[in-house]
Motif scaffolding. Structure first.
Motif, PDB file in Angstrom:
ATOM      1  N   LEU A   1      23.381  32.665  -0.331  1.00  0.00           N
ATOM      2  CA  LEU A   1      24.252  32.112  -1.377  1.00  0.00           C
ATOM      3  C   LEU A   1      25.140  31.059  -0.724  1.00  0.00           C
ATOM      4  O   LEU A   1      26.038  31.388   0.056  1.00  0.00           O
ATOM      5  CB  LEU A   1      25.100  33.214  -2.017  1.00  0.00           C
ATOM      6  CG  LEU A   1      24.331  34.322  -2.743  1.00  0.00           C
ATOM      7  CD1 LEU A   1      25.296  35.344  -3.342  1.00  0.00           C
ATOM      8  CD2 LEU A   1      23.429  33.747  -3.842  1.00  0.00           C
ATOM      9  N   ALA A   2      24.839  29.801  -1.002  1.00  0.00           N
ATOM     10  CA  ALA A   2      25.603  28.680  -0.431  1.00  0.00           C
ATOM     11  C   ALA A   2      26.498  28.118  -1.529  1.00  0.00           C
ATOM     12  O   ALA A   2      26.357  26.975  -1.957  1.00  0.00           O
ATOM     13  CB  ALA A   2      24.649  27.621   0.106  1.00  0.00           C
ATOM     14  N   LEU A   3      27.414  28.951  -1.987  1.00  0.00           N
ATOM     15  CA  LEU A   3      28.231  28.652  -3.172  1.00  0.00           C
ATOM     16  C   LEU A   3      29.704  28.815  -2.827  1.00  0.00           C
ATOM     17  O   LEU A   3      30.046  29.483  -1.849  1.00  0.00           O
ATOM     18  CB  LEU A   3      27.902  29.662  -4.284  1.00  0.00           C
ATOM     19  CG  LEU A   3      26.452  29.773  -4.733  1.00  0.00           C
ATOM     20  CD1 LEU A   3      26.295  30.958  -5.680  1.00  0.00           C
ATOM     21  CD2 LEU A   3      26.023  28.486  -5.421  1.00  0.00           C
ATOM     22  N   PRO A   4      30.589  28.282  -3.662  1.00  0.00           N
ATOM     23  CA  PRO A   4      32.000  28.647  -3.501  1.00  0.00           C
ATOM     24  C   PRO A   4      32.126  30.171  -3.592  1.00  0.00           C
ATOM     25  O   PRO A   4      31.327  30.824  -4.289  1.00  0.00           O
ATOM     26  CB  PRO A   4      32.683  27.970  -4.697  1.00  0.00           C
ATOM     27  CG  PRO A   4      31.751  26.879  -5.113  1.00  0.00           C
ATOM     28  CD  PRO A   4      30.367  27.354  -4.787  1.00  0.00           C
ATOM     29  N   ALA A   5      33.124  30.750  -2.913  1.00  0.00           N
ATOM     30  CA  ALA A   5      33.217  32.217  -2.817  1.00  0.00           C
ATOM     31  C   ALA A   5      33.256  32.879  -4.194  1.00  0.00           C
ATOM     32  O   ALA A   5      32.600  33.900  -4.422  1.00  0.00           O
ATOM     33  CB  ALA A   5      34.456  32.594  -2.015  1.00  0.00           C
ATOM     34  N   TYR A   6      33.998  32.277  -5.150  1.00  0.00           N
ATOM     35  CA  TYR A   6      34.108  32.920  -6.470  1.00  0.00           C
ATOM     36  C   TYR A   6      32.762  32.903  -7.197  1.00  0.00           C
ATOM     37  O   TYR A   6      32.440  33.825  -7.947  1.00  0.00           O
ATOM     38  CB  TYR A   6      35.194  32.240  -7.324  1.00  0.00           C
ATOM     39  CG  TYR A   6      34.992  30.750  -7.505  1.00  0.00           C
ATOM     40  CD1 TYR A   6      34.212  30.255  -8.527  1.00  0.00           C
ATOM     41  CD2 TYR A   6      35.560  29.842  -6.618  1.00  0.00           C
ATOM     42  CE1 TYR A   6      34.002  28.888  -8.671  1.00  0.00           C
ATOM     43  CE2 TYR A   6      35.365  28.482  -6.752  1.00  0.00           C
ATOM     44  CZ  TYR A   6      34.577  28.011  -7.779  1.00  0.00           C
ATOM     45  OH  TYR A   6      34.363  26.664  -7.912  1.00  0.00           O
ATOM     46  N   ALA A   7      31.939  31.867  -6.953  1.00  0.00           N
ATOM     47  CA  ALA A   7      30.622  31.799  -7.606  1.00  0.00           C
ATOM     48  C   ALA A   7      29.683  32.824  -6.969  1.00  0.00           C
ATOM     49  O   ALA A   7      28.903  33.486  -7.671  1.00  0.00           O
ATOM     50  CB  ALA A   7      30.054  30.388  -7.492  1.00  0.00           C
ATOM     51  N   SER A   8      29.773  32.993  -5.651  1.00  0.00           N
ATOM     52  CA  SER A   8      28.973  34.035  -4.988  1.00  0.00           C
ATOM     53  C   SER A   8      29.383  35.401  -5.521  1.00  0.00           C
ATOM     54  O   SER A   8      28.539  36.271  -5.746  1.00  0.00           O
ATOM     55  CB  SER A   8      29.186  34.005  -3.470  1.00  0.00           C
ATOM     56  OG  SER A   8      28.613  32.848  -2.928  1.00  0.00           O
ATOM     57  N   ALA A   9      30.694  35.593  -5.717  1.00  0.00           N
ATOM     58  CA  ALA A   9      31.189  36.886  -6.215  1.00  0.00           C
ATOM     59  C   ALA A   9      30.553  37.201  -7.564  1.00  0.00           C
ATOM     60  O   ALA A   9      30.082  38.316  -7.795  1.00  0.00           O
ATOM     61  CB  ALA A   9      32.714  36.848  -6.336  1.00  0.00           C
ATOM     62  N   ASP A  10      30.507  36.218  -8.455  1.00  0.00           N
ATOM     63  CA  ASP A  10      29.930  36.453  -9.787  1.00  0.00           C
ATOM     64  C   ASP A  10      28.462  36.849  -9.694  1.00  0.00           C
ATOM     65  O   ASP A  10      28.000  37.732 -10.406  1.00  0.00           O
ATOM     66  CB  ASP A  10      30.054  35.187 -10.656  1.00  0.00           C
ATOM     67  CG  ASP A  10      31.486  34.968 -11.106  1.00  0.00           C
ATOM     68  OD1 ASP A  10      32.297  35.917 -10.958  1.00  0.00           O
ATOM     69  OD2 ASP A  10      31.801  33.857 -11.578  1.00  0.00           O
ATOM     70  N   VAL A  11      27.729  36.181  -8.796  1.00  0.00           N
ATOM     71  CA  VAL A  11      26.293  36.440  -8.677  1.00  0.00           C
ATOM     72  C   VAL A  11      26.039  37.830  -8.085  1.00  0.00           C
ATOM     73  O   VAL A  11      25.114  38.541  -8.470  1.00  0.00           O
ATOM     74  CB  VAL A  11      25.642  35.340  -7.789  1.00  0.00           C
ATOM     75  CG1 VAL A  11      24.228  35.713  -7.385  1.00  0.00           C
ATOM     76  CG2 VAL A  11      25.652  33.994  -8.517  1.00  0.00           C
ATOM     77  N   ILE A  12      26.905  38.235  -7.183  1.00  0.00           N
ATOM     78  CA  ILE A  12      26.676  39.418  -6.357  1.00  0.00           C
ATOM     79  C   ILE A  12      27.229  40.711  -6.968  1.00  0.00           C
ATOM     80  O   ILE A  12      26.913  41.801  -6.526  1.00  0.00           O
ATOM     81  CB  ILE A  12      27.359  39.134  -4.989  1.00  0.00           C
ATOM     82  CG1 ILE A  12      26.376  39.191  -3.856  1.00  0.00           C
ATOM     83  CG2 ILE A  12      28.523  39.989  -4.724  1.00  0.00           C
ATOM     84  CD1 ILE A  12      27.013  38.681  -2.576  1.00  0.00           C
ATOM     85  N   ARG A  13      28.064  40.559  -8.002  1.00  0.00           N
ATOM     86  CA  ARG A  13      28.848  41.701  -8.493  1.00  0.00           C
ATOM     87  C   ARG A  13      27.995  42.935  -8.791  1.00  0.00           C
ATOM     88  O   ARG A  13      28.372  44.056  -8.459  1.00  0.00           O
ATOM     89  CB  ARG A  13      29.670  41.305  -9.727  1.00  0.00           C
ATOM     90  CG  ARG A  13      31.005  42.055  -9.795  1.00  0.00           C
ATOM     91  CD  ARG A  13      31.935  41.489 -10.849  1.00  0.00           C
ATOM     92  NE  ARG A  13      32.237  40.089 -10.698  1.00  0.00           N
ATOM     93  CZ  ARG A  13      33.178  39.596  -9.884  1.00  0.00           C
ATOM     94  NH1 ARG A  13      33.908  40.419  -9.161  1.00  0.00           N
ATOM     95  NH2 ARG A  13      33.380  38.306  -9.799  1.00  0.00           N
TER      96      ARG A  13
END
Ligand SMILES: Cc1cc2nc3c(=O)[nH]c(=O)nc-3n(C[C@H](O)[C@H](O)[C@H](O)COP(=O)(O)OP(=O)(O)OC[C@H]3O[C@@H](n4cnc5c(N)ncnc54)[C@H](O)[C@@H]3O)c2cc1C
Length: 471
Positions: free
Chosen positions: A280-292
């Motif tokens: 996941l090469a995303l801003p941290a908040y975008a990674s958080a949404d994907v990973i939740r």
């Protein structure tokens, strides 16, 4: 059986990761399918260059730092070496705005502290009291050696309030777009802590470092590309095997395709992909949404890295309409001035070929302060507000020939005090998911070279995981 490696996010981090994966696959003869999923239409993320009226307009980053080698190495790997351009010699100075005027940054001032005493003592920027207080750095004992502290705490402790408020704060904000009272020194400028520890003084440390003979830099401290930074992203995407870069793929979730530890299933609107390893090469908040759905704990840690919004306003004027000599690369604005524009680059001075002869291309930057009012303005009003401040600083009374606004919502990660501990906790939680890597500007550096390195390291981690699982 062919393995699938997926990278989510087509900014420079994701591009560097995908490129390194294709290299490793080639080196190993592994025949991996690499997919780079990007929600937008084009590669590059915040990196974007437009060409208009003979200008090269950077709406995101305009340069990369050469002391961290990974950026220049990436450009060379892409075959862009001949397009690398250095900053213009003869103009390598900057200004700081104070009470309606631009003052040259004293020669030898290195981000937060002077490395030369004469320019410090003769600058009109500080009062005599402020200068004497700055010299206190030469005599004060070193602070406690453990733990993190804010940049503001460190600079005021060593060099005094004036040096912090009038110079160090705006210089550092030009890089990190953060409040210096919150910015972690350990995560951003550990070198200054080392200088304090080793020499008992930042000034003495900087002076000693200067005496170490340099091997002669091949490049200037900052470089760009003749076609703008956007050409790096375009070339990187074009260097991937056909079909690897997949625009219009906004990833929504990640889960195990089977039981715990199995391959990972990526899902978005109208597509699904099962991958043996994922970055996941995303801003941290975008990674958080994907990973939740996969790990609420990891998502919670990622949510804890805040981001600020930024905007750039490119402004083109007739050169004769700009009374200021523009004999530098730009200026920064201290927080105490209470303006929205935190810095302005003299783009057509900094790099050659940025604007037609007889014009001056300037780029204002706003971000990193409490700017809720400023960013709620329409593009037109935001441009007017930025123009007003730049025109006042440079004495411009004429209308610009071109105005371009670019917004970067939640694009500037904040490395607050304790950031490195947060990053370590994220790494610790990530151990539970060997098939998953996280990369980008949220963790160990915000500059392009750091992002390249982060993406390439993530590729190595994915390759190792797959080799371990399928020897
Ligand atoms: C205005 C500005 C000026 C800067 N200036 C400089 C500079 O001069 N020099 C320098 O070295 N650094 C600079 N930086 C910092 C540097 O540019 C960034 O840190 C770096 O480019 C970030 O790259 P990235 O790939 O990690 O993230 P991004 O560029 O944010 O890329 C992330 C990508 O992920 C995509 N995405 C998001 N969510 C999803 C999803 N759910 N599914 C799929 N895709 C998704 C986005 O569309 C985006 O393309 C600047 C940053 C800004 C904002």
């Amino acid at each position: 059986m062919s393995r699938t490696m997926a990278v989510v996010g087509g900014g420079v981090t994701g591009l560097a990761c995908a490129l390194r994966l294709t290299e490793i696959s080639r080196e190993k003869g592994a025949g991996w399918d690499v997919a780079l999923l990007e929600s937008g239409k084009r590669p590059g993320g915040v990196i974007a260059t437009e060409k208009e009226k003979g200008c090269i307009l950077e709406s995101g980053p305009d340069a990369l730092f050469t002391e961290k080698p990974w950026g220049v190495e990436f450009l060379k790997k892409l075959g862009l070496e001949s397009e690398i351009i250095g900053t213009r010699a003869g103009f390598r100075k900057s200004f700081v705005f104070r009470r309606g005027r631009l003052h040259p940054v004293p020669e030898g001032f290195y981000l937060i502290a002077p490395s030369q005493l004469l320019p410090l003592m003769t600058t009109p920027l500080f009062s005599l009291k402020g200068k004497l207080r700055a010299l206190g750095d030469l005599f004060l004992p070193a602070g406690p050696s453990n733990g993190d502290e804010s940049l503001e705490s460190f600079v005021t402790r060593r060099l005094g309030r004036e040096v912090h408020d009038r110079l160090a704060q705006p210089m550092v904000a030009g890089i990190y777009s953060s409040r210096s009272s919150e910015l972690s020194l350990k995560a951003t400028f550990p070198r200054f802590l080392e200088l304090e520890r080793k020499y008992g003084s930042v000034i003495r440390g900087l002076m000693s470092a200067k005496r170490v003979p340099s091997r002669g830099p091949r490049y200037s401290l900052f470089v760009s590309l003749s076609g703008g930074m956007g050409s790096m992203a375009e070339k990187a995407a074009a260097s991937l095997p056909a079909g690897t870069f997949k625009p219009g793929h906004a990833v929504k979730s990640l889960r195990y395709a089977g039981g715990k530890g199995s391959a990972l299933e990526i899902a978005g609107d109208g597509f699904r992909l099962t991958a043996d390893a994922v970055c996941l090469a995303l801003p941290a908040y975008a990674s958080a949404d994907v990973i939740r759905g996969l790990s609420a704990d990891l998502a919670g840690e990622l949510d804890g890295i805040p981001y600020h919004t930024g905007a750039t306003v490119n402004l083109l004027y007739g050169r004769r309409d700009v009374p200021h000599s523009l004999d530098g690369f730009g200026y920064v604005v201290p927080e105490t001035e209470k303006l929205s524009v935190t810095g302005c680059t003299f783009s057509s001075v900094k790099f050659p070929g940025r604007a037609p002869e007889g014009t001056a291309l300037l780029r204002a930057f706003a971000g990193g302060r409490d700017e809720s009012g400023f960013f709620s303005l329409s593009d037109d009003d935001l441009a007017v507000a930025a123009r007003r401040e730049v025109e006042k600083a440079l004495g411009i009374r004429a209308e610009p020939l071109l105005v371009r606004v670019a917004r970067h919502p939640k694009s500037l990660p904040q490395y607050r005090v304790g950031h490195l501990e947060k990053a370590a906790r994220i790494e610790e939680r990530l151990r539970e998911f060997p098939r998953l890597a996280l990369a980008g500007n949220a963790y160990y550096g915000v500059g392009i070279p750091d992002c390249v390195r982060s993406g390439e390291q993530a590729a190595e981690r994915m390759a190792e995981a797959v080799s371990r699982l399928f020897p």
